[in-house]
Design an enzyme around this catalytic site. Structure first.
Site, PDB file in Angstrom:
ATOM      1  N   HIS A  23      51.600  25.687  39.776  1.00 23.89           N
ATOM      2  CA  HIS A  23      52.093  25.496  41.138  1.00 23.89           C
ATOM      3  C   HIS A  23      53.588  25.157  41.127  1.00 23.89           C
ATOM      4  O   HIS A  23      54.359  25.703  41.912  1.00 23.89           O
ATOM      5  CB  HIS A  23      51.300  24.390  41.827  1.00 23.89           C
ATOM      6  N   ASP A 128      52.742  23.309  49.140  1.00 27.97           N
ATOM      7  CA  ASP A 128      51.487  23.741  48.536  1.00 27.97           C
ATOM      8  C   ASP A 128      50.334  23.250  49.412  1.00 27.97           C
ATOM      9  O   ASP A 128      50.367  22.120  49.906  1.00 27.97           O
ATOM     10  CB  ASP A 128      51.374  23.138  47.127  1.00 27.97           C
ATOM     11  N   HIS A 354      43.968  33.773  30.587  1.00 27.13           N
ATOM     12  CA  HIS A 354      42.989  33.029  31.378  1.00 27.13           C
ATOM     13  C   HIS A 354      42.968  33.504  32.825  1.00 27.13           C
ATOM     14  O   HIS A 354      42.084  33.120  33.586  1.00 27.13           O
ATOM     15  CB  HIS A 354      43.331  31.544  31.334  1.00 27.13           C
ATOM     16  N   ASN A 358      49.646  32.821  38.415  1.00 25.61           N
ATOM     17  CA  ASN A 358      51.015  32.904  37.931  1.00 25.61           C
ATOM     18  C   ASN A 358      51.101  33.872  36.750  1.00 25.61           C
ATOM     19  O   ASN A 358      51.963  34.765  36.706  1.00 25.61           O
ATOM     20  CB  ASN A 358      51.499  31.517  37.520  1.00 25.61           C
ATOM     21  N   SER A 359      50.183  33.745  35.802  1.00 27.87           N
ATOM     22  CA  SER A 359      50.169  34.628  34.633  1.00 27.87           C
ATOM     23  C   SER A 359      49.822  36.062  35.034  1.00 27.87           C
ATOM     24  O   SER A 359      50.392  37.022  34.507  1.00 27.87           O
ATOM     25  CB  SER A 359      49.171  34.120  33.593  1.00 27.87           C
ATOM     26  N   GLU A 362      52.927  37.640  36.590  1.00 25.74           N
ATOM     27  CA  GLU A 362      53.945  37.906  35.579  1.00 25.74           C
ATOM     28  C   GLU A 362      53.545  39.097  34.709  1.00 25.74           C
ATOM     29  O   GLU A 362      54.367  39.973  34.413  1.00 25.74           O
ATOM     30  CB  GLU A 362      54.170  36.658  34.725  1.00 25.74           C
TER      31      GLU A 362
END
Length: 462
Positions: A23, A128, A354, A358-359, A362
């Protein structure tokens, strides 16, 4: 099409992130994006978590952070927060007391900041959803305009609007209904306490309509969203990675420089995952047997204060001779790694992840194929989006096998499927194409237009 002239615009923006890495990272990237278009941006969290966000930032120039005003709110020493590799569930519950503690100590200072920043000009509050108390405190101040920043995709939100009804939202009949056991009961209790419906003018998504447009359109028709401004402005992380840190590059990047183009599998499971000893050994064997080049980041889940992380003695003791066995083929990184730099590197072909959002953003933005191993929260849903809807990845571990140790054969099989088999060539082609479409959406396409729409909208407040 350009951005409005902001030189005479007195609008100020305050960004309030939730104090967890996925976050913090997304909201700091968005803050830098807004500041690059001339807005004065304030970023407020605990001094500990602001340090974490700055320390782990990748992709921006060394001067970019000078454009942000950080409010490093001092808090007392955090409660103990040691991750447990033998936990009965995979969620990092050791962080829940830390989050409770931090939120408790942030509320009063941030409330004072709201009054101070809004006293002489309109204030745009971007927060958030887990920090919903900020919206409550801002509600009585007429000069504040509030927006939620979603760190998860629209399809995940859709799946929880009506948990009693399974809904088929996608054109190809993939079911995005709530999945079982994504978080333990104590976390649901925490979420309901701090993430609740508040008054806001709209929401921002770290996603592109290229990925999520169908679900955003459906979300806009749901109760509670009709009439809301929804802006899909992602990816908020840079597409061209600049070396933010001074000094020598990370050794893994030097290693990548020596590898053939599109030959390396990057393996990393995020900042909230702690693997068991047995699972780490199985992953190691699977990587070794695959005979494919790899970078593997081995680390436990974050503690509340990352400056007090352990020495990774467990990880070292588990793989005493592994580095030697895979020398020349693979590299193990123990601790934090520059993920955005790795994914942007020309030698990286695939990402075993996982599937934190965010991953995912990207990885997809850089056009690499995904190998999905969801652990908790929105990750199982994100994995389905990647493998079954976008078809730019393969499943490593299925969600219904979440309580089992995944054997090395499954790790080997997934890697070979992407890196060796004919099927993998098509998956990698689709991933490359998707990456190009996402880049186009930022470079003049839908995400650019959505950011422009947001900037124009808030620039109208006087």
């Amino acid at each position: 099409m350009g951005y409005p002239n902001l030189q005479d615009n007195k609008i100020t923006i305050l960004v309030v992130p939730f104090p967890a890495q996925g976050h913090l990272n997304q909201l700091l990237h968005f803050s830098l994006l807004l500041s690059s278009h001339g807005f004065p941006v304030h970023f407020a969290s605990s001094s500990i978590h602001n340090h974490q966000a700055r320390y782990r930032l990748r992709g921006w120039t060394s001067t970019s952070l000078h454009n942000i005003t950080f409010h490093d709110i001092p808090i007392p020493s955090l409660p103990p927060s040691t991750p447990n590799p033998n936990s009965t569930h995979s969620f990092p519950s050791h962080l829940v007391p830390v989050w409770e503690f931090v939120i408790h100590h942030l509320r009063s200072p941030i409330c004072s900041l709201l009054h101070s920043l809004s006293s002489s000009s309109p204030l745009i509050l971007v927060h958030d959803p887990v920090m919903s108390f900020v919206s409550d405190d801002a509600f009585s101040i007429p000069s504040i305009h509030t927006f939620k920043f979603q760190c998860v995709p629209a399809n995940f939100i859709l799946s929880y609007l009506d948990e009693s009804t399974s809904k088929t939202y996608s054109d190809n009949h993939i079911l995005f209904s709530p999945l079982p056991d994504i978080v333990p009961e104590e976390v649901w209790t925490f979420t309901k306490k701090y993430c609740y419906e508040t008054s806001s003018e709209g929401m921002l998504f770290n996603t592109s309509r290229t990925i999520d447009g169908h679900f955003i359109d459906l979300l806009a028709k749901e109760d509670g969203f009709v009439g809301k401004k929804i802006f899909a402005v992602g990816p908020v992380s840079p597409l061209t990675v600049t070396d933010y840190k001074s000094g020598p590059r990370h050794p893994c990047l030097e290693w990548l420089d020596k590898q053939p183009l599109k030959s390396v599998v990057y393996v990393a499971f995020g900042s909230t995952t702690t693997m068991s000893d047995q699972q780490i050994k199985e992953i190691a064997l699977g990587l070794e047997k695959s005979k494919q080049r790899f970078i593997w980041v081995i680390r436990e889940a974050d503690r509340g204060d990352i400056s007090k992380e352990g020495e990774l003695t467990r990880e070292k003791s588990l793989l005493l001779d592994f580095d030697k066995r895979v020398e020349g083929m693979g590299m193990v990184v123990r601790g934090w790694a520059p993920q955005l730099d790795i994914l942007a590197h020309g030698s990286t072909a695939a990402f075993m992840s996982h599937c934190g959002w965010n991953s995912c953003m990207e990885g997809m933005s850089m056009g690499v194929a995904m190998l999905t191993w969801p652990i908790h929260s929105d990750q199982p849903s994100n994995a389905l989006l990647i493998t079954d809807y976008l078809k730019v990845g393969v499943i490593v571990r299925e969600w219904d096998k979440r309580d089992e140790v995944l054997k090395w054969e499954k790790v080997d099989e997934a890697i070979r499927k992407v890196m060796v088999d004919k099927e993998g060539l098509e998956i990698r082609r689709r991933a490359k194409d998707l990456g190009e479409k996402i880049r186009d959406s930022i470079e003049g396409g839908s995400s650019y237009e959505q950011l422009l729409a947001f900037i124009n909208y808030i620039s109208g407040f006087k």
